[in-house]
Design an enzyme around this catalytic site. Structure first.
Site, mmCIF file in Angstrom:
data_model
loop_
_atom_site.group_PDB
_atom_site.id
_atom_site.type_symbol
_atom_site.label_atom_id
_atom_site.label_comp_id
_atom_site.label_asym_id
_atom_site.label_seq_id
_atom_site.Cartn_x
_atom_site.Cartn_y
_atom_site.Cartn_z
ATOM 1 N N CYS A 100 0.771 -1.175 0.105
ATOM 2 C CA CYS A 100 0.021 0.121 -0.216
ATOM 3 C C CYS A 100 0.850 1.054 -0.006
ATOM 4 O O CYS A 100 1.481 1.626 0.939
ATOM 5 C CB CYS A 100 -0.948 0.071 1.312
ATOM 6 S SG CYS A 100 -1.920 1.422 1.173
ATOM 7 N N GLY A 101 0.888 1.914 -1.125
ATOM 8 C CA GLY A 101 1.725 3.032 -1.146
ATOM 9 C C GLY A 101 1.356 4.228 -0.485
ATOM 10 O O GLY A 101 2.006 4.829 -0.019
ATOM 11 N N HIS A 102 0.056 4.594 -0.371
ATOM 12 C CA HIS A 102 -0.281 5.672 0.425
ATOM 13 C C HIS A 102 0.030 5.472 1.899
ATOM 14 O O HIS A 102 0.234 6.377 2.735
ATOM 15 C CB HIS A 102 -1.926 6.086 0.163
ATOM 16 C CG HIS A 102 -2.810 5.608 1.177
ATOM 17 N ND1 HIS A 102 -3.287 3.997 0.990
ATOM 18 C CD2 HIS A 102 -3.352 5.846 2.315
ATOM 19 C CE1 HIS A 102 -3.977 3.859 2.087
ATOM 20 N NE2 HIS A 102 -4.096 4.812 2.968
ATOM 21 N N ASP A 261 -10.411 3.910 -3.590
ATOM 22 C CA ASP A 261 -9.431 4.704 -3.104
ATOM 23 C C ASP A 261 -9.351 6.201 -3.466
ATOM 24 O O ASP A 261 -9.727 6.465 -4.860
ATOM 25 C CB ASP A 261 -7.977 4.169 -3.954
ATOM 26 C CG ASP A 261 -6.508 4.423 -3.057
ATOM 27 O OD1 ASP A 261 -6.707 5.654 -2.373
ATOM 28 O OD2 ASP A 261 -5.581 3.940 -3.064
ATOM 29 N N GLY A 266 -0.561 4.438 -4.394
ATOM 30 C CA GLY A 266 0.867 4.304 -4.757
ATOM 31 C C GLY A 266 1.255 3.099 -5.140
ATOM 32 O O GLY A 266 2.330 3.270 -6.245
ATOM 33 N N SER A 267 0.745 1.882 -4.819
ATOM 34 C CA SER A 267 1.105 0.676 -5.849
ATOM 35 C C SER A 267 0.536 0.618 -6.850
ATOM 36 O O SER A 267 1.031 0.179 -7.776
ATOM 37 C CB SER A 267 0.623 -0.472 -4.804
ATOM 38 O OG SER A 267 -0.764 -0.515 -4.374
#
Length: 346
Positions: A100-102, A261, A266-267
């Protein structure tokens, strides 16, 4: 400080303490204490352990009345990599993600501010172990204050291009599938007569969910590192602007159980950069702006290095954004509170 709340009923759970954050509008509930011991020698084993033994706590914290349908969480756990500063499991409405990028963006700040990693100016490196692997994170730090965060992804790659799937209500549609710590299907929204910037979110959600269902029926995914990574996380609808440009390109990600989202993902940005690089639409070092179709917030992304992931040609992608604090909380469950165990209303 001890909580002033004195429940009239017996608590059936420990008090779970969290720090509340968001990245680009996407919530992040960081669980910092109160969970029982999480067993497992590796982070993927820990992920399996919480799925099988502690899932009631995910529902308690992510679902109503404490959360909501689109809530997102991060659970800090012990790392099994000596080079990692912290390790994390990701929680959402369906279960547990691998990346999870965020969350990484917000966790980078948190690691500095909670002194998990001693800060250094002008930037501090924080190594975060995720279920997909080690993510190197770089946090701005000036005049005693943390700021923007960028991270370098695990190897990201285009899994397949132009796969034809049968989407309910739309017939045969071609999609790309790319990996950025999790697998996503990509398709331009105008294939369905929609626009990611202006169409109703409910319409975009329904179409993306139908695409995800079609891909899961049709496509068997493969990841060279571990079979636990071989699942489709969701579908990202785009504006179709995949060729490099100085202008923002918009997308909206619908993942897990039709969870939307709020940020550019991010991902998802990682996977989309890998897709664009594989198609020679973007070169190493060409930075792009990615806009959330939900609320116009921005991430930047660029491919910084070519690499391999098994037999796949891959890239390391740098994604950057800002995370912000919204509060702190202590959560509990009283014995008679059946509804408090968690429910979803959509």
């Amino acid at each position: 400080m001890e909580s002033p709340i004195k429940p009239g009923c017996t608590s059936t759970s420990p008090v779970i303490k969290t720090i509340e954050m968001h990245t680009g509008g996407e919530p992040l509930r960081v669980i910092i204490s109160g969970y029982p011991e999480i067993l497992g020698d590796t982070i993927l084993q820990k992920r399996q352990y919480v799925k099988e033994n502690l899932d009631h706590l995910r529902k308690m914290l992510m679902f109503e009345p404490r959360g909501h349908y689109d809530m997102y969480g991060a659970l800090l756990v012990d790392s099994d990599l000596p080079e990692a500063d912290i390790a994390v499991l990701f929680l959402h409405n369906e279960g547990y993600s691998t990346m999870c990028g965020h969350a990484i963006v917000s966790l980078g700040r948190l690691a500095i501010d909670k002194m998990y990693v001693p800060p250094t100016e002008p930037e501090t490196e924080v190594n975060i172990q995720c279920p997909c692997g080690l993510v190197k994170t770089f946090v701005e730090y000036k005049n005693g204050k943390s700021g923007g965060v960028r991270f370098h992804s695990v190897p990201a790659f285009l899994f397949a291009s132009g796969i034809e799937v049968e989407v309910d209500g739309f017939g045969k549609i071609k999609v790309d599938i790319s990996y950025g710590g999790a697998f996503y299907a990509f398709v331009c929204a105008d294939v369905f007569g929609l626009d990611v910037r202006s169409s109703p979110t409910s319409s975009l959600k329904d179409v993306a969910t139908a695409v995800s269902n079609a891909v899961r029926k049709r496509v068997k995914l493969h990841h060279p590192d571990d079979s636990d990574l071989e699942f489709l996380y969701g579908t990202i609808l785009t504006d179709g602007q995949d060729k490099w440009s100085g202008e923002p390109t918009a997308n909206i990600c619908v993942f897990a159980n039709a969870q939307v989202d709020r940020c550019p993902t991010g991902s998802g940005v990682t996977a989309r950069i890998a897709l664009q690089h594989a198609k020679s639409l973007i070169q190493l070092g060409q930075k792009r702006l990615f806009e959330s179709g939900a609320n116009k917030t921005l991430f930047t992304g660029m491919a910084v290095k070519q690499t391999k992931c098994g037999d796949f040609d891959a890239v390391v992608v740098e994604v950057a954004g800002h995370g912000y604090y919204t509060g702190e909380a202590s959560f509990m469950l009283e014995e008679e509170d059946v509804v408090g165990k968690g429910f979803l209303l959509r």
